[in-house]
Motif scaffolding. Structure first.
Motif, mmCIF file in Angstrom:
data_model
loop_
_atom_site.group_PDB
_atom_site.id
_atom_site.type_symbol
_atom_site.label_atom_id
_atom_site.label_comp_id
_atom_site.label_asym_id
_atom_site.label_seq_id
_atom_site.Cartn_x
_atom_site.Cartn_y
_atom_site.Cartn_z
ATOM 1 N N GLN A 9 0.865 -1.174 0.000
ATOM 2 C CA GLN A 9 0.000 0.000 0.000
ATOM 3 C C GLN A 9 0.902 1.224 0.000
ATOM 4 O O GLN A 9 1.763 1.375 0.878
ATOM 5 C CB GLN A 9 -0.899 0.022 1.232
ATOM 6 N N ALA A 10 0.725 2.121 -0.969
ATOM 7 C CA ALA A 10 1.582 3.305 -1.067
ATOM 8 C C ALA A 10 1.394 4.208 0.143
ATOM 9 O O ALA A 10 0.275 4.425 0.614
ATOM 10 C CB ALA A 10 1.271 4.074 -2.351
ATOM 11 N N GLY A 11 2.483 4.740 0.646
ATOM 12 C CA GLY A 11 2.436 5.641 1.785
ATOM 13 C C GLY A 11 3.825 6.134 2.122
ATOM 14 O O GLY A 11 4.819 5.756 1.485
ATOM 15 N N GLY A 12 3.888 6.978 3.119
ATOM 16 C CA GLY A 12 5.189 7.483 3.510
ATOM 17 C C GLY A 12 5.087 8.505 4.616
ATOM 18 O O GLY A 12 4.000 8.835 5.107
ATOM 19 N N GLU A 13 6.250 8.987 5.024
ATOM 20 C CA GLU A 13 6.334 9.991 6.085
ATOM 21 C C GLU A 13 7.610 10.796 5.900
ATOM 22 O O GLU A 13 8.651 10.250 5.531
ATOM 23 C CB GLU A 13 6.325 9.318 7.466
ATOM 24 N N VAL A 14 7.520 12.092 6.158
ATOM 25 C CA VAL A 14 8.698 12.951 6.246
ATOM 26 C C VAL A 14 8.639 13.656 7.595
ATOM 27 O O VAL A 14 7.549 13.947 8.110
ATOM 28 C CB VAL A 14 8.778 13.973 5.094
ATOM 29 N N ARG A 15 9.820 13.935 8.162
ATOM 30 C CA ARG A 15 9.876 14.548 9.479
ATOM 31 C C ARG A 15 11.049 15.499 9.565
ATOM 32 O O ARG A 15 12.155 15.177 9.111
ATOM 33 C CB ARG A 15 10.014 13.482 10.575
ATOM 34 N N ALA A 16 10.808 16.687 10.136
ATOM 35 C CA ALA A 16 11.871 17.665 10.383
ATOM 36 C C ALA A 16 11.935 17.921 11.880
ATOM 37 O O ALA A 16 10.901 18.016 12.555
ATOM 38 C CB ALA A 16 11.600 18.965 9.633
ATOM 39 N N ALA B 107 11.669 19.788 18.999
ATOM 40 C CA ALA B 107 10.353 19.905 18.371
ATOM 41 C C ALA B 107 10.431 19.302 16.981
ATOM 42 O O ALA B 107 11.444 19.448 16.285
ATOM 43 C CB ALA B 107 9.924 21.363 18.296
ATOM 44 N N SER B 108 9.369 18.622 16.570
ATOM 45 C CA SER B 108 9.360 18.002 15.248
ATOM 46 C C SER B 108 7.996 18.181 14.599
ATOM 47 O O SER B 108 6.969 18.301 15.279
ATOM 48 C CB SER B 108 9.710 16.512 15.328
ATOM 49 N N VAL B 109 8.010 18.213 13.288
ATOM 50 C CA VAL B 109 6.784 18.234 12.493
ATOM 51 C C VAL B 109 6.893 17.108 11.477
ATOM 52 O O VAL B 109 7.910 16.987 10.774
ATOM 53 C CB VAL B 109 6.593 19.582 11.771
ATOM 54 N N SER B 110 5.871 16.268 11.409
ATOM 55 C CA SER B 110 5.884 15.150 10.469
ATOM 56 C C SER B 110 4.629 15.175 9.615
ATOM 57 O O SER B 110 3.582 15.699 10.009
ATOM 58 C CB SER B 110 5.983 13.818 11.217
ATOM 59 N N TYR B 111 4.772 14.598 8.441
ATOM 60 C CA TYR B 111 3.647 14.498 7.505
ATOM 61 C C TYR B 111 3.576 13.069 6.992
ATOM 62 O O TYR B 111 4.529 12.561 6.389
ATOM 63 C CB TYR B 111 3.817 15.472 6.343
ATOM 64 N N LYS B 112 2.447 12.410 7.262
ATOM 65 C CA LYS B 112 2.208 11.057 6.785
ATOM 66 C C LYS B 112 1.198 11.089 5.647
ATOM 67 O O LYS B 112 0.229 11.837 5.686
ATOM 68 C CB LYS B 112 1.673 10.168 7.907
ATOM 69 N N PHE B 113 1.449 10.260 4.648
ATOM 70 C CA PHE B 113 0.542 10.226 3.504
ATOM 71 C C PHE B 113 0.375 8.799 3.006
ATOM 72 O O PHE B 113 1.073 7.896 3.435
ATOM 73 C CB PHE B 113 1.061 11.134 2.390
#
Length: 710
Positions: A170-177, A704-710
């Motif tokens: 299943q396509a997906g992912g995450e990026v985090r700063a 502190a971190s910000v992540s984006y899951k898709f």
């Protein structure tokens, strides 16, 4: 029939159960901010088979990815902070290696790591030991007690079994700063999905870049990781996964210790600052490059029989130099040499190392029914080989004022380099039978190992060699009541080669260990709550011991570890979950040098108490928010094996806040704040047997971190 599911399941983890519903990525992003992780009901580390925790007659502590992500852990070592019976603070604030003391056994605490069932081929007698970044991992299993029956040489305290992230269909992912104090900055990504329309091939690409100033002055940390993997479902019965992992640590941070006097106690009325750097900036280096590549192959012959082969090749280069302190001189000066010594001094050491290794594990697993008994049989043959070429240099440096340091000194003397080749070869054959009759679960296993260790001086041609064969075994019995209670009893053995030499200059025979453990597991029916209690005794014999007035070692030592561990993971309400743990660990030298016989070993807390609680909000403006709060308490830590001094008890407080912004129109976006050692307590984490090496714990860490899951 072996066949991967072509549909992703959104698994909402609550410790009251597990539900799987097909959700789109957008729908998943709108779910409330709970501790999302797989409720792992089966583990592989203890048995190499998918065996439910409730049917494993041994203590296995499982740490899921979401647990350590919530707590802000950036290493395997820190991920285990809340696991009872695990010492994750052996070398204080240092992040260079993953030191994990299991049930009080500190020797080999950086060499008990396995990744996807294969040993991470460290060389414990050198600087070539590695740390796998947890961003690459799905979960961590801490398997307590001897595990040689499946893995060969290992510490009697247990092993750390890591499971990597694998490709998904299943396509997906995450990026985090990430940003934080001490100039922390980082960026990480994780992408996965199918490659072809038929969904027979899937990929995963994981990567991370991070850097920070170390707690100590003049020292930095830096890491770069890239890990591609590919899964090919060749047929409905055959699967091949290719895995690679490349890591660069061009700056390895701090890895030193300071005297008891001046840290725990005052020195001339003063204490050394916890940011003090006792080395020399121009002579401080740790540069580690490592690469791993391998595969997991699996073929199902029938519903009853499956064959697997796991293979990994590893190579690394390590360049290190460091100036150490060696105790107090006159006044406030710390010696960085030992007076009168010009060889193997602790004042300065440097090493250039090139390690090459590979390991392979062949398995055949099947189910057989004989009368009333159902058998799950595992037969295996594994092989591992390691070569490490080491070029070591030693030296002495002028002393330094610990309270008013002036840097820029050059070495007084350098000796070397000395060129050595360190080789290890091990072959093992093992058999395991997990039997079920009614509610009874019986486990029997045996293994035969052949080990060859060879250390060669390339300068002088001298060779120290050990050829040894060893049999190890394990037996376990568990009864699983229908109400979710499962008492058990187990016995297991281990062996561990030694790096010390006897009076003839030969390597000592391996030490051996044996454990008896009994315990109780409880999982209320219909829930994922898990409560465990274990009581154990481990004896390790033939330890290297130096008799007074002798310059060589004898294999006559014995150490005993006995204690009790409790852990609870429970969902108390729909919004509130808790994890609590307690460990009592008594590690005693039964046979040893006169100064420590009958005493407790240093570095291991006799009492360890931890608790983490999390609350997920689901009302009003706080809908999507989650708060976590943790306490870690360590007490009764010996500072030396003579038991003449102690490390003061300490309590640490950690905090985590997160907010899922899906309700605010940003699906998939989560903001998080982590504060470890919230009260900024200055403390000594542990002291090694010599009172010259005590380790300051990590100061307050804010990120502190910000992540984006898709």
């Amino acid at each position: 029939m072996f066949q991967r599911s072509r549909m992703s399941l959104a698994v909402a983890f609550t410790l009251t159960g597990i539900t799987g519903l097909p959700l789109s990525p957008a729908q998943a992003a709108e779910q409330p901010a709970t501790l999302e992780a797989l409720n792992v009901t089966a583990v592989r580390g203890a048995t190499k088979t998918e065996t439910p925790v409730m049917e494993t007659p041994q203590t296995v502590n499982v740490i899921n990815n979401e647990e350590w992500q919530e707590r802000g852990a950036e290493s395997v070592q820190r991920a285990a902070n809340y696991t009872p019976g695990v010492g994750a603070n052996q070398v204080g604030s240092s992040n260079r290696y993953d030191y994990l003391i299991l049930r009080g056994f500190s020797d080999g605490s950086i060499n008990n790591t396995y990744l996807d069932g294969l040993r991470v081929m460290n060389d414990g007698g050198s600087f070539s030991s590695f740390a796998i970044d947890p961003w690459y991992l799905e979960r961590i299993e801490i398997v307590k007690g001897p595990t040689s029956v499946l893995y060969g040489q290992s510490s009697p305290g247990g092993i750390v079994a890591l499971t990597s992230k694998k490709p998904e269909f299943q396509a997906g992912g995450e990026v985090r700063a990430t940003l934080g104090n001490n100039a922390q900055r980082g960026f990480a990504f994780d992408f996965t999905g199918p490659v072809d329309d038929d969904r027979r091939v899937a990929y995963r690409l994981t990567g991370k870049m991070s850097a920070a100033d170390a707690q100590q002055d003049h020292v930095e940390e830096e890491r770069r990781v890239i890990a591609p993997s590919l899964t090919w479902d060749m047929t409905d019965y055959t699967s091949l996964t290719l895995l690679a992992y490349l890591q660069q640590d061009p700056k390895g941070g701090y890895h030193g210790g300071l005297p008891y006097e001046g840290t725990v106690e005052s020195r001339n009325g003063k204490k050394i600052d916890n940011t003090f750097f006792e080395g020399e900036p121009e002579y401080d280096e740790f540069d580690r490059d490592m690469a791993m590549a391998g595969y997991d192959f699996e073929h199902e012959f029938s519903q009853a029989w499956t064959a697997r082969q796991k293979f990994r090749y590893l190579e690394s280069e390590v360049s290190v130099q460091q100036v150490y302190q060696a105790g107090w001189g006159s006044g406030d000066e710390l010696l960085r040499s030992i007076p009168g010594q010009t060889y193997n001094t602790t004042g300065y050491s440097a090493s250039e190392e090139e390690l090459e290794a590979f390991t392979v594990d062949n398995q055949l697993e099947g189910t057989v029914v004989t009368g009333l008994l159902e058998h799950r049989v595992l037969v295996g043959l594994d092989y591992q080989k390691r070569e490490n070429e080491v070029k070591a240099t030693y030296g002495e440096f002028p002393s330094i004022d610990a309270f008013d340091p002036v840097y820029g000194a050059d070495p007084l003397i350098l000796v070397g380099p000395f060129n050595d080749l360190r080789e290890l070869e091990q072959t093992g054959v093992y058999l395991q039978d997990q039997m079920v009759i009614g509610n009874w679960h019986i486990s029997l296993g045996g293994r035969q190992d052949w080990v060859n260790i060879k250390n060669t001086s390339l300068d002088y041609g001298t060779v120290q060699e050990l050829d040894e064969n060893q049999f190890t075994g394990r037996a376990g019995l568990l009864y699983k009541f229908d109400n979710g209670v499962a008492p058990y009893l187990s016995y297991s053995t281990s062996f561990s080669p030694s790096a010390y030499l006897d009076e003839n200059g030969e390597l000592l025979n391996p030490s051996t260990g044996e454990q008896i453990e009994t315990g109780l597991k409880y999982q209320p029916v219909g829930t994922g709550n898990l409560y465990t209690l274990s009581v154990f005794r481990i004896n390790q014999k033939d330890l290297a011991t130096k008799v007074p007035n002798e310059t060589f070692y004898r294999a006559i030592g014995e150490i005993q570890s006995q204690g009790m561990e409790l852990e609870a993971k429970a969902q108390l309400t729909e919004n509130l979950d808790v994890q609590a743990g307690y460990a009592y660990t008594d590690v005693t030298f039964e046979k040893a040098e006169a100064y420590r016989e009958g005493n407790q070993a240093s570095q291991t807390p006799e009492h360890q108490l931890t608790m983490w609680t999390g609350y997920s909000f689901d009302q009003g403006i706080l809908d999507g928010a989650r708060a976590g709060f943790g306490v870690r308490h360590m007490r009764d830590i010996q500072a030396n094996d003579a038991n003449t001094r102690k490390v003061p008890n300490y309590t640490l407080v950690d905090m985590a806040l997160s907010y899922n912004l899906a309700r605010q129109g940003l699906p998939g976006v989560t903001a998080r704040l982590n504060v470890n050692n919230l009260l900024d307590k200055e403390y000594i984490a542990s002291c090694y047997n010599s009172l010259n090496y005590c380790y300051y714990g990590a100061e307050r860490d804010v990120k502190a971190s910000v992540s984006y899951k898709f």
